[in-house]
Design an enzyme around this catalytic site. Structure first.
Site, mmCIF file in Angstrom:
data_model
loop_
_atom_site.group_PDB
_atom_site.id
_atom_site.type_symbol
_atom_site.label_atom_id
_atom_site.label_comp_id
_atom_site.label_asym_id
_atom_site.label_seq_id
_atom_site.Cartn_x
_atom_site.Cartn_y
_atom_site.Cartn_z
ATOM 1 N N ALA A 190 0.832 -1.203 0.000
ATOM 2 C CA ALA A 190 0.000 0.000 0.000
ATOM 3 C C ALA A 190 0.864 1.250 0.000
ATOM 4 O O ALA A 190 0.622 2.196 -0.765
ATOM 5 C CB ALA A 190 -0.932 -0.007 1.215
ATOM 6 N N LYS A 191 1.881 1.279 0.854
ATOM 7 C CA LYS A 191 2.741 2.472 0.934
ATOM 8 C C LYS A 191 3.505 2.675 -0.368
ATOM 9 O O LYS A 191 3.635 3.814 -0.870
ATOM 10 C CB LYS A 191 3.719 2.333 2.102
ATOM 11 C CG LYS A 191 4.648 3.543 2.275
ATOM 12 C CD LYS A 191 3.873 4.810 2.551
ATOM 13 C CE LYS A 191 4.750 6.072 2.481
ATOM 14 N NZ LYS A 191 5.817 6.091 3.473
ATOM 15 N N LEU A 192 4.030 1.612 -0.946
ATOM 16 C CA LEU A 192 4.757 1.745 -2.204
ATOM 17 C C LEU A 192 3.821 2.209 -3.320
ATOM 18 O O LEU A 192 4.208 3.010 -4.183
ATOM 19 C CB LEU A 192 5.432 0.427 -2.579
ATOM 20 C CG LEU A 192 6.537 -0.052 -1.625
ATOM 21 C CD1 LEU A 192 7.141 -1.352 -2.131
ATOM 22 C CD2 LEU A 192 7.618 1.009 -1.434
#
Length: 305
Positions: free
Chosen positions: A171-173
């Site tokens: 999700a962060k990437l």
């Protein structure tokens, strides 16, 4: 675990320092450690108890890490004494932007030591970390997430639980990929308008008041009004994250052509000495490639200064 867990914080850098200070400000028992004694002193001035050693910070109910990259996480969690110092049944909350691969290694080590491991990367930057307006994506044991939630609400405005494994890392990437590509597009869009003789402020107004006027465009347009390139998140940091993104894509056997091209843009910026400049310096690179100098802000001039 106690209803009000004691907290340890490891890594008092750009993000760790303001977040830990915010947690201390609401009255929680938090001890912080960093290799840099000056950062420990800064955290102490914000109410964070100084930890003399990493082990002292790690010997608490809930331990956060905020580290710059895979290498630092490996050094602390896999090659260092983190898990040896942690209590069985404690929770490790890892907030950094790191690869799913190294995160999975940490998960296995945590399981072997009886520690619940939460991947909880935060989204936002150091400029807003002290305001509580960060967001976080979390994956790992659901019960551990429920214990984390009241603490996470002290420094984030939104928390999203995503699953039991590395979902939060992806999700962060994914978010950072959108930010990086958007910055590259924004740079080229602004310079195309300048080549068409639009004034500097005029094109910023057009972008912010059009269908593309996303929160990020509004945020960056504000700093671009005065051409403020002081770093909230540097070109070098963005290049590091794009390396993680491309690596994750390769591991997933998918092509990431936009991510790969955008990584080269940031490589060019670093090569031109802009590594520590804010990631919106994509505008500067686009200007250079187009043969343009800086605009005259006093005259709203989009042409050569």
């Amino acid at each position: 675990m106690a209803e009000t867990p004691t907290i340890g914080w490891i890594g008092l850098g750009k993000m760790g320092l303001p977040i830990s200070s915010r947690i201390a400000a609401v009255g929680r028992d938090i001890a912080g450690y960093d290799r840099d004694q000056e950062r420990i002193a800064q955290a102490a001035s914000g109410g964070v108890k100084p930890a003399a050693t990493l082990a002292e910070a790690a010997g608490r109910d809930m331990v956060f890490t905020s580290l710059p990259d895979d290498r630092a996480l490996k050094a602390v969690a896999l090659d260092g004494d983190l898990f040896a110092a942690m209590r069985k049944g404690a929770i490790l909350v890892e907030t950094s932007t790191v690869s799913p691969g190294i995160s999975a290694e940490v998960a296995r080590a945590a399981d072997g030591h009886g520690v619940a491991y939460l991947r909880a990367p935060v989204s936002g930057n150091a400029a807003i970390a002290h305001t509580g307006n960060l967001t976080c994506f979390v994956s790992g044991p659901r019960a551990a997430f429920e214990t984390l939630l009241p603490v996470a609400q002290d420094f984030t405005r939104a928390q999203k639980y995503l699953g039991e494994a590395e979902e939060a890392r992806y999700a962060k990437l994914s978010v950072n990929l959108m930010i990086a590509v958007s910055a590259a597009m924004m740079g080229e869009s602004i310079v195309l308008a300048r080549k068409g003789n639009l004034g500097w402020q005029d094109i910023l107004d057009v972008l912010t008041n059009s269908a593309v006027g996303s929160p990020m465009v509004h945020y960056k347009a504000k700093s671009l009004e005065t051409r403020d390139f002081n770093s909230t998140f540097s070109c070098r940091q963005m290049a590091k994250d794009l390396d993680l993104i491309v690596g994750a894509g390769h591991a997933a056997e998918m092509a990431l052509p936009l991510a790969t091209l955008t990584r080269e843009i940031y490589g060019a910026l670093i090569g031109r000495g802009e590594g520590e400049t804010d990631f919106i310096a994509t505008v500067r690179l686009a200007e250079w490639l187009a043969g343009l100098g800086e605009p005259d802000l006093d005259t709203n001039d989009g042409r050569l200064a």
